[in-house]
Every structure is written in C-alpha cells, then in structure tokens.
Design a protein around this motif. Structure first.
Motif, short mmCIF file in Angstrom:
data_model
loop_
_atom_site.label_atom_id
_atom_site.label_comp_id
_atom_site.label_asym_id
_atom_site.label_seq_id
_atom_site.Cartn_x
_atom_site.Cartn_y
_atom_site.Cartn_z
N ILE A 78 0.86 -1.19 0.00
CA ILE A 78 0.00 0.00 0.00
C ILE A 78 0.89 1.23 0.00
O ILE A 78 1.75 1.39 0.87
CB ILE A 78 -0.92 0.00 1.23
N CYS A 79 0.68 2.12 -0.97
CA CYS A 79 1.58 3.26 -1.16
C CYS A 79 0.93 4.57 -0.71
O CYS A 79 -0.16 4.91 -1.16
CB CYS A 79 1.97 3.38 -2.63
N ASP A 80 1.65 5.28 0.17
CA ASP A 80 1.22 6.64 0.52
C ASP A 80 1.49 7.57 -0.65
O ASP A 80 2.55 7.49 -1.30
CB ASP A 80 1.96 7.13 1.76
N VAL A 81 0.55 8.48 -0.91
CA VAL A 81 0.64 9.38 -2.07
C VAL A 81 -0.01 10.71 -1.73
O VAL A 81 -1.13 10.74 -1.21
CB VAL A 81 -0.06 8.77 -3.30
N GLU A 82 0.67 11.80 -2.04
CA GLU A 82 0.08 13.14 -1.93
C GLU A 82 0.12 13.91 -3.24
O GLU A 82 -0.63 14.88 -3.41
CB GLU A 82 0.79 13.94 -0.85
N THR A 83 1.00 13.52 -4.17
CA THR A 83 1.17 14.27 -5.41
C THR A 83 1.28 13.31 -6.60
O THR A 83 1.54 12.11 -6.44
CB THR A 83 2.44 15.13 -5.37
N ASP A 84 1.15 13.87 -7.80
CA ASP A 84 1.35 13.08 -9.01
C ASP A 84 2.80 12.61 -9.11
O ASP A 84 3.07 11.53 -9.67
CB ASP A 84 0.98 13.91 -10.25
N ASP A 85 3.75 13.38 -8.60
CA ASP A 85 5.15 12.95 -8.60
C ASP A 85 5.32 11.69 -7.76
O ASP A 85 6.12 10.80 -8.11
CB ASP A 85 6.05 14.06 -8.08
N ASP A 86 4.59 11.60 -6.66
CA ASP A 86 4.63 10.38 -5.85
C ASP A 86 4.15 9.19 -6.67
O ASP A 86 4.76 8.11 -6.65
CB ASP A 86 3.76 10.53 -4.60
N LEU A 87 3.04 9.37 -7.37
CA LEU A 87 2.51 8.29 -8.20
C LEU A 87 3.47 7.89 -9.31
O LEU A 87 3.63 6.69 -9.61
CB LEU A 87 1.16 8.71 -8.81
N SER A 88 4.13 8.86 -9.90
CA SER A 88 5.09 8.57 -10.95
C SER A 88 6.24 7.73 -10.42
O SER A 88 6.66 6.74 -11.05
CB SER A 88 5.62 9.88 -11.55
N ALA A 89 6.75 8.09 -9.26
CA ALA A 89 7.86 7.34 -8.66
C ALA A 89 7.44 5.90 -8.37
O ALA A 89 8.18 4.95 -8.64
CB ALA A 89 8.32 8.03 -7.38
N ILE A 90 6.23 5.73 -7.82
CA ILE A 90 5.72 4.39 -7.51
C ILE A 90 5.57 3.56 -8.78
O ILE A 90 5.97 2.39 -8.84
CB ILE A 90 4.37 4.50 -6.77
N ALA A 91 4.99 4.16 -9.82
CA ALA A 91 4.78 3.43 -11.07
C ALA A 91 6.10 2.97 -11.66
O ALA A 91 6.24 1.81 -12.09
CB ALA A 91 4.03 4.31 -12.07
N HIS A 92 7.10 3.85 -11.70
CA HIS A 92 8.39 3.48 -12.28
C HIS A 92 9.10 2.41 -11.45
O HIS A 92 9.63 1.44 -12.00
CB HIS A 92 9.27 4.72 -12.42
N ALA A 93 9.12 2.58 -10.14
CA ALA A 93 9.85 1.63 -9.28
C ALA A 93 9.18 0.26 -9.27
O ALA A 93 9.85 -0.77 -9.15
CB ALA A 93 9.94 2.19 -7.87
N SER A 94 7.86 0.22 -9.40
CA SER A 94 7.13 -1.04 -9.24
C SER A 94 7.45 -2.08 -10.30
O SER A 94 7.23 -3.28 -10.09
CB SER A 94 5.62 -0.77 -9.21
N PHE A 95 7.99 -1.68 -11.44
CA PHE A 95 8.32 -2.65 -12.48
C PHE A 95 9.49 -3.54 -12.10
O PHE A 95 9.73 -4.56 -12.76
CB PHE A 95 8.54 -1.94 -13.82
N ALA A 96 10.16 -3.21 -11.01
CA ALA A 96 11.19 -4.11 -10.48
C ALA A 96 10.58 -5.40 -9.97
O ALA A 96 11.27 -6.42 -9.83
CB ALA A 96 11.98 -3.42 -9.36
N LEU A 97 9.27 -5.40 -9.70
CA LEU A 97 8.59 -6.57 -9.17
C LEU A 97 8.17 -7.55 -10.26
O LEU A 97 7.70 -8.65 -9.95
CB LEU A 97 7.34 -6.13 -8.39
N GLY A 98 8.31 -7.16 -11.51
CA GLY A 98 7.97 -8.06 -12.61
C GLY A 98 6.67 -7.69 -13.29
O GLY A 98 5.81 -7.02 -12.71
N ARG A 99 6.52 -8.18 -14.50
CA ARG A 99 5.38 -7.80 -15.32
C ARG A 99 4.10 -8.56 -14.96
O ARG A 99 3.03 -8.25 -15.47
CB ARG A 99 5.71 -8.02 -16.80
N GLU A 100 4.21 -9.54 -14.06
CA GLU A 100 3.01 -10.24 -13.60
C GLU A 100 2.38 -9.55 -12.39
O GLU A 100 1.33 -9.97 -11.91
CB GLU A 100 3.34 -11.68 -13.24
#
Length: 428
Positions: free
Chosen positions: A194-216
């Motif tokens: 579960i990701c804490d988010v206050e700004t679109d920049d936060d969402l961008s960082a989460i989206a980019h980093a999350s691909f380290a977990l794999g495409r599934e």
C-alpha cells in the motif's frame, strides 16, 4: 497488440482509467463484460459491473472474467481499478484478482496499491485515505454509500485475508534505486504493498519503481495511477489513434443518477446557467415501476422535451433518502424509462457509473471509444447506436466542481455545431 487490461467495478471508473492511457496516445476502448478475446485495442478497460454486488458475488464475477479469454495474451499487463473513495468491494475483488493471477504462474505475485487521485483531492497518508485532507470516513461520500469503519487500507484488506505493508512517503520520495529495493523487500512479506501518495510525482515514482517486481504484478489504483502507468511501462503507440467521427445534431440528455451532493449542486448550477429543461424524478416513482401513472407522465415529458430539440436534464431527487440496496433498482428503472428515447438523443452526459451503465445497456451499447477528456475525471468518448456515433461524457458522482456540467453543456453545444476532428481537439 493489446498492452494493458484494466478491470473496473463500474463504468465511470473504467472510462477514467482508459482515458488516462488514451492521453498518452494509446488506443483505448471501454467494454462491458462478456466480450471475447478478439476485441481490438492497445488498452482494453472492462466494466465488470460489480459495485452493487455482495463481496462474494463480486469476487466470483471477477474470477470468472479472469478465467476467460481476455487474459490469454501473455505479455499483457493487468491493472485493477480501485475507487479513490473506496466504494465497492475493494478487498474481495483484489483478493480474487491475485488468486487468479497466482494460479496461472509459478512466480510470487503481489499487488502494488495506490488508490490516490491527487488531481481530484484524493490522497493516502499512513495507509489512510483522505479527501481534500479530511479523513474519508468523515465525509458525505462515506455516509451516502453506507460505508462503515475507518478508511484505513490495511484494515480494509485484512477483511479479505490479504496481508499488507505500507510504503510511507519518506520511502516513496527517496531515490529510485532505494524505492525499488524497498518494494522488493516488502514483496517478500506481503500480498499488497500500500503506497502513501500526496502528489502526481509520488505516483510517478511508484509506477516506475514497481516494475522491479515483474510484469506479472497487479497494479491496483484509481485513474491517478493509470495516468502514470503508460510512461512507466515504456508504452508507445503502435496503432493509429481512434478518430472522431461525424456526429449527428440533436439535443443533449443529462442524467444525474448519483446521490452525491457534488453532482446535485452541479445540476442546480446547470439549471440556473443554461437553457436545459429540468425534469426531477422521485425515487418512489421509479421503484413502483411503469404501472404507476406518474411514470408515464414523466416519460412523456422527457420525450416531448427531446423531440422539441431541447437539451434535457433528468435528475433523481436526492432529498429522499434511498436504501443502499435499492440504488441498483433505481438506476435500472431509470434505464428502462429512458430506453425508448435513444433515437432522439444527440449527446449524453451521465454522473455515476451505474447510472451510465444502466442507460447504455438499455440502448444496446456494449463499448465506448475514448477520445480525450474535458477535465480530470471527465472522459470524452463515443459509442455506436443504430449505426450512428453518439458522443458521451461520463463522470463519477463526486468528481468535478460546481461548473462541471455547465462546461459539459458548452463543450457539446460547440461540438455538435462545429463538426470535425480538429475542432474536437481544439475544444478539449
């Protein structure tokens, strides 16, 4: 080739997320459940129509869709739309999505959850969902939708037997390598990050980093996360964009079926500022059905207004409290009342995903083609009805400001008076 499949629990959410991808140049289509796997589009967003169901019923429907042909494209990513105000069966549907995804893979699969939509005032802090800085469980949205307890995501997901870890803002706002490392660590101990988010920049960082977990991985969020997703995934358009067709002139039908105070303030402003013909309907009339004399009188007024070429506003009276379990009956009855008037309608605006779905079902519409957005949370699309294209604007009940429906009226009035693809792009 399809790049992304989105599973949403109502029509406005499905359209919001599809539009978020469309804004990156991807070809995006919204469809209702039951389509086969040959449906074209780089992004396919399915309205599973589960918000009105019980948790068990919603989970069963999501599982059934997951087991169908829509998921047979091996390289396709999966996005589970979550309402930014936590309406619907958030936990049970995410549980079902995870279970089905895991059953088809030997890998450990987790969900990255970020339901925040900062552009619309929805944020997440310490795992709690906020609306314009106020705890969601202290707002009218919580009351209108019969939600109980607190808007705390770990607590909500625990009820669906999902283990969670909260990713705090301090980690979200660190360097990208550190964020990836933290996500990989949390993925070993939780079903859902579960990701804490206050700004679109936060969402961008989460989206980019999350691909380290794999495409599934399952990405679970609102349109806020969906806006960041195409760039993070490295998507580039591979097919021509859906072009704006030539629309036919005709009056605009506005339907406010949501009980949200936001939508009803927007409707009052539309009445005051434009030439629309307002028609208010008591919930009791719809619940009693077509045999009730007043039903026929109201249906005749709607028909006469549209036939005269008048833009028409149909509003479900919000002054009468309606039991949560009767709301689906209301939207279905509203769809039944308005079904015969489709040939007279030149454009359609709906507030509330279930309202929009009921109307489109009644008109025999099964898919929407995304063209853009009028404002955040207000996608513009078209559907095909009786061999003609029908322009549509749909939004969640709580989205927008007081002028939103007036803006819709101005946009559609200009659109139907000035045809052409370039004109639409200028208006948007």
């Amino acid at each position: 080739m399809r790049k992304l499949l989105i599973l949403a629990d109502d029509l406005s959410g499905a359209a919001d997320c599809a539009n978020a991808c469309s804004s990156s140049g991807l070809n995006a289509v919204v469809s209702f459940e039951g389509l086969d796997g040959d449906f074209e589009g780089e992004v396919l967003s399915i309205d599973c129509d589960t918000r009105h169901l019980s948790p068990a019923e919603a989970a069963a429907r999501v599982s059934l869709i997951m087991q169908g042909p829509l998921l047979r494209q091996s390289d396709q990513l999966l996005f589970k739309k979550v309402d930014s105000t936590l309406r619907g069966n958030v936990g049970s549907e995410l549980r079902a999505t995870l279970d089905e995804r895991r059953a088809a893979s030997a890998n450990r699969i987790v969900a990255v959850m970020a339901p925040a939509f900062p552009a619309c005032g929805r944020t997440t802090v310490d795992g709690y969902q906020l609306l314009h800085g106020v705890p969601l469980d202290q707002t009218e949205i919580w009351l209108y939708n019969g939600l109980s307890g607190v808007a705390h995501l770990p607590t909500l997901l625990r009820q669906a037997d999902l283990s969670t870890s909260v990713l705090p803002l301090s980690r979200v706002r660190g360097d990208l390598a550190s964020l990836r490392s933290t996500m990989l660590q949390l993925a070993t101990q939780a079903d859902v990050i579960i990701c804490d988010v206050e700004t679109d920049d936060d969402l961008s960082a989460i989206a980019h980093a999350s691909f380290a977990l794999g495409r599934e991985t399952i990405w679970a969020g609102s349109a806020g996360l969906a806006y960041q997703f195409p760039h993070a995934a490295g998507f580039t358009p591979s097919s021509p964009p859906i072009e704006q067709p030539k629309f036919f002139p005709g009056p605009t039908l506005f339907v406010v079926g949501s009980m949200s105070g936001v939508s009803h303030r927007q409707a009052r402003r539309l009445e005051d500022a434009t030439r629309v013909t307002p028609i208010h309907i008591l919930p009791s009339v719809l619940l009693e059905g077509p045999s009730q004399p007043e039903w026929g009188a109201i249906a005749d007024r709607i028909h006469a207004s549209l036939q005269a070429g008048n833009d028409t506003l149909v509003v479900l009276d919000a002054n009468k409290l309606v039991d949560l379990h009767q709301r689906r009956r209301l939207t279905d009855a509203l769809g039944l009342m308005l079904a015969p008037h489709a040939p007279l309608v030149g454009a359609f605006v709906a507030t509330g995903g279930e309202t929009a779905r009921a109307l489109l079902d009644g008109w025999g519409i099964v898919s929407l083609f995304l063209l853009g957005e009028l404002e955040r949370g207000l996608p513009f699309s078209f559907a095909r009805i009786d061999d003609r294209p029908l322009p549509l604007l749909t939004k969640a009940g709580g989205f927008g400001n007081e002028e939103t429906l007036v803006s819709c009226w101005r946009f559609l009035t200009s659109l139907l008076g000035q045809q052409g693809y370039s004109t639409v792009r200028k208006l948007l």
